[in-house]
Scaffold this motif. Sequence first.
Motif, mmCIF file in Angstrom:
data_model
loop_
_atom_site.group_PDB
_atom_site.id
_atom_site.type_symbol
_atom_site.label_atom_id
_atom_site.label_comp_id
_atom_site.label_asym_id
_atom_site.label_seq_id
_atom_site.Cartn_x
_atom_site.Cartn_y
_atom_site.Cartn_z
ATOM 1 N N PRO A 246 -145.063 -122.710 -79.219
ATOM 2 C CA PRO A 246 -143.665 -122.512 -79.637
ATOM 3 C C PRO A 246 -142.743 -122.377 -78.431
ATOM 4 C CG PRO A 246 -145.145 -121.101 -80.903
ATOM 5 C CD PRO A 246 -145.962 -121.682 -79.778
ATOM 6 N N ASP A 247 -141.531 -122.854 -78.575
ATOM 7 C CA ASP A 247 -140.535 -122.765 -77.511
ATOM 8 C C ASP A 247 -139.734 -121.485 -77.741
ATOM 9 O OD1 ASP A 247 -138.875 -123.224 -75.436
ATOM 10 O OD2 ASP A 247 -137.760 -124.866 -76.375
ATOM 11 N N PHE A 248 -140.268 -120.356 -77.258
ATOM 12 C CA PHE A 248 -139.636 -119.069 -77.522
ATOM 13 C C PHE A 248 -138.297 -118.927 -76.803
ATOM 14 C CE2 PHE A 248 -144.233 -118.148 -78.003
ATOM 15 C CZ PHE A 248 -144.221 -117.751 -79.333
ATOM 16 N N PHE A 249 -138.290 -119.209 -75.504
ATOM 17 C CA PHE A 249 -137.051 -119.101 -74.741
ATOM 18 C C PHE A 249 -137.152 -119.977 -73.499
ATOM 19 C CE2 PHE A 249 -139.874 -115.931 -72.999
ATOM 20 C CZ PHE A 249 -139.595 -115.881 -71.636
ATOM 21 N N ASP A 250 -136.021 -120.388 -72.996
ATOM 22 C CA ASP A 250 -135.958 -121.198 -71.792
ATOM 23 C C ASP A 250 -135.186 -120.439 -70.716
ATOM 24 O OD1 ASP A 250 -137.232 -123.543 -72.848
ATOM 25 O OD2 ASP A 250 -135.399 -123.926 -73.986
ATOM 26 N N VAL A 251 -135.666 -120.521 -69.488
ATOM 27 C CA VAL A 251 -134.987 -119.880 -68.370
ATOM 28 C C VAL A 251 -133.996 -120.883 -67.775
ATOM 29 C CG1 VAL A 251 -135.258 -118.798 -66.107
ATOM 30 C CG2 VAL A 251 -136.983 -118.426 -67.896
ATOM 31 N N GLU A 252 -132.718 -120.541 -67.828
ATOM 32 C CA GLU A 252 -131.686 -121.398 -67.246
ATOM 33 C C GLU A 252 -131.696 -121.281 -65.719
ATOM 34 O OE1 GLU A 252 -128.998 -123.288 -68.830
ATOM 35 O OE2 GLU A 252 -130.254 -123.203 -70.623
ATOM 36 N N ASN A 253 -131.674 -120.048 -65.227
ATOM 37 C CA ASN A 253 -131.752 -119.803 -63.784
ATOM 38 C C ASN A 253 -131.975 -118.323 -63.537
ATOM 39 O OD1 ASN A 253 -129.030 -118.456 -63.387
ATOM 40 N ND2 ASN A 253 -128.371 -120.451 -64.160
ATOM 41 N N TYR A 254 -132.361 -117.985 -62.334
ATOM 42 C CA TYR A 254 -132.491 -116.579 -61.945
ATOM 43 C C TYR A 254 -132.184 -116.437 -60.465
ATOM 44 C CZ TYR A 254 -137.122 -117.667 -59.964
ATOM 45 O OH TYR A 254 -138.148 -118.198 -59.226
ATOM 46 N N ARG A 255 -131.844 -115.210 -60.091
ATOM 47 C CA ARG A 255 -131.513 -114.917 -58.705
ATOM 48 C C ARG A 255 -132.006 -113.515 -58.377
ATOM 49 N NH1 ARG A 255 -126.450 -115.218 -59.155
ATOM 50 N NH2 ARG A 255 -125.852 -113.020 -59.115
ATOM 51 N N ALA A 256 -132.580 -113.345 -57.199
ATOM 52 C CA ALA A 256 -132.998 -112.029 -56.722
ATOM 53 C C ALA A 256 -132.402 -111.797 -55.347
ATOM 54 C CB ALA A 256 -134.524 -111.931 -56.655
ATOM 55 N N MET A 257 -131.855 -110.596 -55.134
ATOM 56 C CA MET A 257 -131.199 -110.263 -53.867
ATOM 57 C C MET A 257 -131.764 -108.961 -53.332
ATOM 58 S SD MET A 257 -127.189 -109.326 -53.181
ATOM 59 C CE MET A 257 -127.395 -107.729 -54.001
ATOM 60 N N VAL A 258 -132.111 -108.954 -52.063
ATOM 61 C CA VAL A 258 -132.576 -107.742 -51.386
ATOM 62 C C VAL A 258 -131.584 -107.429 -50.278
ATOM 63 C CG1 VAL A 258 -134.440 -106.659 -50.098
ATOM 64 C CG2 VAL A 258 -134.977 -108.308 -51.900
ATOM 65 N N GLU A 259 -131.019 -106.224 -50.298
ATOM 66 C CA GLU A 259 -130.000 -105.850 -49.324
ATOM 67 C C GLU A 259 -130.339 -104.501 -48.697
ATOM 68 O OE1 GLU A 259 -125.170 -104.970 -49.123
ATOM 69 O OE2 GLU A 259 -126.171 -105.303 -51.053
ATOM 70 N N LYS A 260 -130.329 -104.448 -47.388
ATOM 71 C CA LYS A 260 -130.489 -103.183 -46.673
ATOM 72 C C LYS A 260 -129.098 -102.730 -46.241
ATOM 73 C CE LYS A 260 -134.061 -102.390 -44.074
ATOM 74 N NZ LYS A 260 -134.610 -101.142 -44.626
ATOM 75 N N ARG A 261 -128.735 -101.497 -46.599
ATOM 76 C CA ARG A 261 -127.398 -101.012 -46.293
ATOM 77 C C ARG A 261 -127.410 -99.495 -46.182
ATOM 78 N NH1 ARG A 261 -125.352 -102.587 -52.328
ATOM 79 N NH2 ARG A 261 -125.889 -100.634 -53.388
ATOM 80 N N HIS A 262 -126.274 -98.919 -45.861
ATOM 81 C CA HIS A 262 -126.132 -97.473 -45.787
ATOM 82 C C HIS A 262 -125.435 -96.979 -47.048
ATOM 83 C CE1 HIS A 262 -126.862 -98.399 -41.536
ATOM 84 N NE2 HIS A 262 -127.329 -97.152 -41.457
ATOM 85 N N ASN A 263 -125.962 -95.896 -47.619
ATOM 86 C CA ASN A 263 -125.328 -95.334 -48.808
ATOM 87 C C ASN A 263 -124.204 -94.373 -48.412
ATOM 88 O OD1 ASN A 263 -126.576 -92.961 -48.008
ATOM 89 N ND2 ASN A 263 -128.169 -93.045 -49.596
ATOM 90 N N ALA A 264 -123.656 -93.679 -49.402
ATOM 91 C CA ALA A 264 -122.520 -92.796 -49.151
ATOM 92 C C ALA A 264 -122.858 -91.638 -48.222
ATOM 93 C CB ALA A 264 -121.986 -92.259 -50.479
#
Length: 547
Positions: free
Chosen positions: A397-415
């Motif tokens: 069965p064709d339950f769902f199709d993935v249109e696109n995805y993106r993953a981002m990893v960011e190193k930064r300083h918090n407050a």
Amino acid sequence: MSRERLYLFDTTLRDGAQTAGIEFSLADKIAIAGLLDELGVDYVEGGYPGANPVDTAFFERKRTAGATFTAFGMTKRAGRSAANDPGVQALVNSAAEATCFVAKAWDYQVELALGSTTAEHLEGLADTVRTAAAAGKEGLIDLEHFFDGYKANPAYALACVTTALEAGARWVVLCDTNGGTMPSEVRDIVGRVCEVAPGARLGIHPHDDTGQAVANALAAVEAGVRQVQGTLNGLGERCGNANLVTLIPTLVLKPFYAERFETAVTPARLERLTHISRAFDDRLNRAPARQAPYVGAAAFATKAGIHASALLKDFSTYEHVPPESVGNERAIMVSQQAGRSNLLTALARHGIVLDKDDPRLERLLATVKQREAQGYSYDGADASFALLARRVLGTLPDFFDVENYRAMVEKRHNALGEEVTVTEAVVKIRVAGELLMSVAEGNGPVNALDLALRKDLGIYSSRIEDLELVDFKVRILDGGTGAVTRVLVESRDGTGERWATIGVSPNIIDASFEALYESITYKLLKTEAPRDSMAGHHATQPVEAAG
């Protein structure tokens, strides 16, 4: 012919706690004691009351329903009586029905570790056993370093045995503490001990430092001992202890032992062995060993096509016991070595029945071999094979199709000015014509993608609520940072079923996402309505084999 009784003594909750990386909580100990009761062992040694808060709490009341609840500790210290030794009293005042005290059977250890004399140690051993007996406890003595001690000073080692028995010990257990004794040595030395003590009062406690703990336990049984100590899945200090999950079915199923001895493990209990072994690993949050004897996922797995063909004619050709006798199952693996017999059996396991002359079978075999050449391996990813087969056959069965995805990893300083790493994933999918977008943060790109992918599946969301990822493995197939990567994901749902899916790509995130996608698809497939009521679902088109 009457059979002699063999007693099984489990030390998982004490010896197992000495395994590197293993810590038992009170809840863990209670749950594991329940598993051991389910298996049918005679004794459950739960730890050392008074040594730490968890063990003390565990022994506040009886924690077993059938097994004898046993506490472990040291014989009395030199210079005081057992009645005035806090360690001894912690055991005799606990809820334990039996007490197992450790004494040193190697004179060198007595002098080196205790700074005492052998005469003083024998006196302390006897006093401790008498004190336990007076408190109404069944007494056991673990003679630490017995085999090394016997080889160094047999007179003293044997004196430890006779002194304990004369003081009233029910069992005297001969310990191969260093794990270096050979089976032939165990057989010879136990035979000599049986000349001064009845085997019905003797036990064996082997360690696995040469990989022979189970063999040493069997050698001791053949030589006369009638109690065997070990742990679930062979846990223990250094290389572990004798693995009761391997030892028990050998004693129960192999005629050489089964015709001479009986245990409390009935055939019905033995059929729970695989479940208990894997439930224990689940409790420890570790993946079960695939090639573990009797209970491993590969224990009854056959890969070569000629073997599979023979199996279909007579299972005993490549199986030493029926897998169902220990609660396991037969697995005819699918690989580049596979033939039609493998595929037919593997397909039948997933409810797919094809005639052996069906032309689609050849197309599926070609597809499997092509994908394995790309780096896929279906040996350990049976769920992915089920999905691949249905894709090739056009029944997925064709339950769902993935249109696109993106993953981002960011190193930064918090407050607060602290350096932190933040991972975010965005996934767009189409379900029943509706475009859905989900965003999630995780502790890494794979975790974030997993959370985002499962966050909103539209009409299917309720069917994956109990789905969880329990293991994640990465293997680099070629050297270098640009190599092809194979990712294996193991998942579990509320029914307790586990399954593995695979992804392959030069990009580790792509490979991971593929494995995650397949895991969710398999979960939806296994909760799908029967084939004859799936008219409302569109099946994927058949996959064409590479030319």
